[in-house]
Design an enzyme around this catalytic site. Structure first.
Site, PDB file in Angstrom:
ATOM      1  CG  ASP A  47      -0.349   0.014   2.537  1.00 34.79           C
ATOM      2  OD1 ASP A  47       0.892  -0.095   2.619  1.00 34.79           O
ATOM      3  OD2 ASP A  47      -1.096   0.147   3.536  1.00 34.79           O
ATOM      4  CB  SER A  48       4.583   1.690  -0.041  1.00 38.21           C
ATOM      5  OG  SER A  48       4.831   0.574  -0.851  1.00 38.21           O
ATOM      6  CG  ASP A  86       0.485  -4.028   2.178  1.00 36.10           C
ATOM      7  OD1 ASP A  86       0.385  -4.801   3.135  1.00 36.10           O
ATOM      8  OD2 ASP A  86       1.240  -3.038   2.151  1.00 36.10           O
ATOM      9  CE  LYS A 116       3.355  -5.634   4.001  1.00 35.74           C
ATOM     10  NZ  LYS A 116       2.729  -4.601   4.836  1.00 35.74           N
ATOM     11  CD  GLU A 118       0.675  -1.280   8.052  1.00 35.73           C
ATOM     12  OE1 GLU A 118       0.338  -0.486   8.956  1.00 35.73           O
ATOM     13  OE2 GLU A 118       1.104  -0.905   6.946  1.00 35.73           O
ATOM     14  CD  GLU A 189       7.972  -0.043   7.726  1.00 38.83           C
ATOM     15  OE1 GLU A 189       7.023  -0.767   7.345  1.00 38.83           O
ATOM     16  OE2 GLU A 189       8.176   1.104   7.281  1.00 38.83           O
TER      17      GLU A 189
HETATM   18  O1  KIV Z   1       3.567  -1.093   1.714  1.00 37.69           O
HETATM   19  C1  KIV Z   1       4.741  -1.439   1.740  1.00 37.69           C
HETATM   20  O2  KIV Z   1       5.529  -1.185   0.804  1.00 37.69           O
HETATM   21  C2  KIV Z   1       5.224  -2.160   2.910  1.00 37.69           C
HETATM   22  C3  KIV Z   1       6.687  -2.419   2.997  1.00 37.69           C
HETATM   23  C4  KIV Z   1       7.369  -1.171   3.422  1.00 37.69           C
HETATM   24  C5  KIV Z   1       7.011  -3.549   3.885  1.00 37.69           C
HETATM   25  O3  KIV Z   1       4.474  -2.501   3.754  1.00 37.69           O
END
Ligand code: KIV
Length: 272
Positions: A47-48, A86, A116, A118, A189
């Site tokens: 989600d970056s 994500d 993934k 958080e 992280e």
């Molecule tokens: O969204 C992302 O790119 C991430 C990485 C920084 C692990 O969660």
């Protein structure tokens, strides 16, 4: 280069064998293809993308539709690397049913092979529910960017000298909770390197570090940071392996000059 598709159990075998796991974010077809051809183990459609691709200040505005869209672009590279999708902010925090449905969307519509999310102790029951429907989950603890407002910025978590007593113990509890809930790997992280080493030794599942030092089972970086495509600010944990902004700016400036000076196109670029 090896051509066998990387699977969830393969990542776990890498931990057992002591071979470091390599990962990068990817958001589109051309970069997914290049990264995969280099032999990366997994691609995270992170989600970056909110900050790297969409130009937002945080990852919070990213939607499920955005994630599905970018996962599809990455999937078209048919990578050997495992594709991890994500789960964006509020796609899994509001309830178990939502979380399962959204994780399922990333697989069904986006082509992700794992998701993934958080959080640690607070999100363990959600991880368990998603794992129970056979969707592999990667955890993400420590500096969790979706909690930027609670953390008051992007700050290293679990420091010995930090202002919050018990922060290290809480991070260890998070690591255990995510593992016991069935996650197959966990991103650490923004974690002090000695604590990341302790967690890595303690867990049966691979740890993937970003700003967590060299002792994790693998490393991940945001692709734009590694390639020098994210402006002037480089966080301490990033190593820039290239300056693509410079390469692109030089190429585009040369093109503009040549068109203006009638130097491009020439005969060889024209049809007769
Ligand atoms: O969204 C992302 O790119 C991430 C990485 C920084 C692990 O969660």
């Amino acid at each position: 280069m090896q051509s066998t598709k990387i699977s969830v159990p393969e990542l776990q075998r890498l931990k057992a064998s002591g071979q470091k796991i390599t990962a990068l974010t990817a958001y589109d077809y051309p970069f997914a293809r290049i990264l995969d051809e280099c032999g990366i183990d997994f691609l995270l459609v992170g989600d970056s993308l909110g900050t790297t691709v969409q130009g937002a200040d945080t990852t919070l505005p990213v939607t499920m539709d955005d994630m599905v869209y970018h996962l599809r672009l990455v999937g078209r590279a048919r990578p050997r690397a495992l594709i991890v999708g994500d789960m964006p902010f509020l796609s899994y925090q509001a309830g178990i049913c939502d979380a399962i449905a959204n994780a399922g969307r990333l697989l069904k519509e986006g082509g992700a092979e794992a998701v993934k999310l958080e959080g640690g102790v607070n999100i363990a029951r959600v991880i368990k529910a998603i794992v129970n429907v056979d969707i592999p989950v990667m955890g993400h603890i420590g500096l969790t960017p979706q909690s930027v407002h609670r953390m008051g910025g992007y700050k290293v978590q679990g420091k010995k000298s930090g202002r919050q007593p018990g922060a290290r113990e809480r991070l260890i509890e998070d690591a255990e909770a995510v593992t016991n809930a069935g996650a197959f790997a966990v991103v650490l992280e923004g974690v002090p390197m000695d604590l990341a080493a302790e967690i890595t030794d303690m867990l049966p599942i691979p740890t993937i570090g970003i700003g967590a030092g060299p002792h994790c089972d693998g490393q991940i970086l945001v692709m734009h940071d590694l390639l020098g495509m994210s402006g002037d600010f480089t966080p301490k944990f990033v190593k820039r392996y290239a300056n693509l902004e410079r390469v692109v700016a030089d190429a585009v400036s040369a093109y503009i000059s040549e068109v203006r000076e009638h130097a491009f196109p020439q005969d060889e670029h024209s049809f007769h």
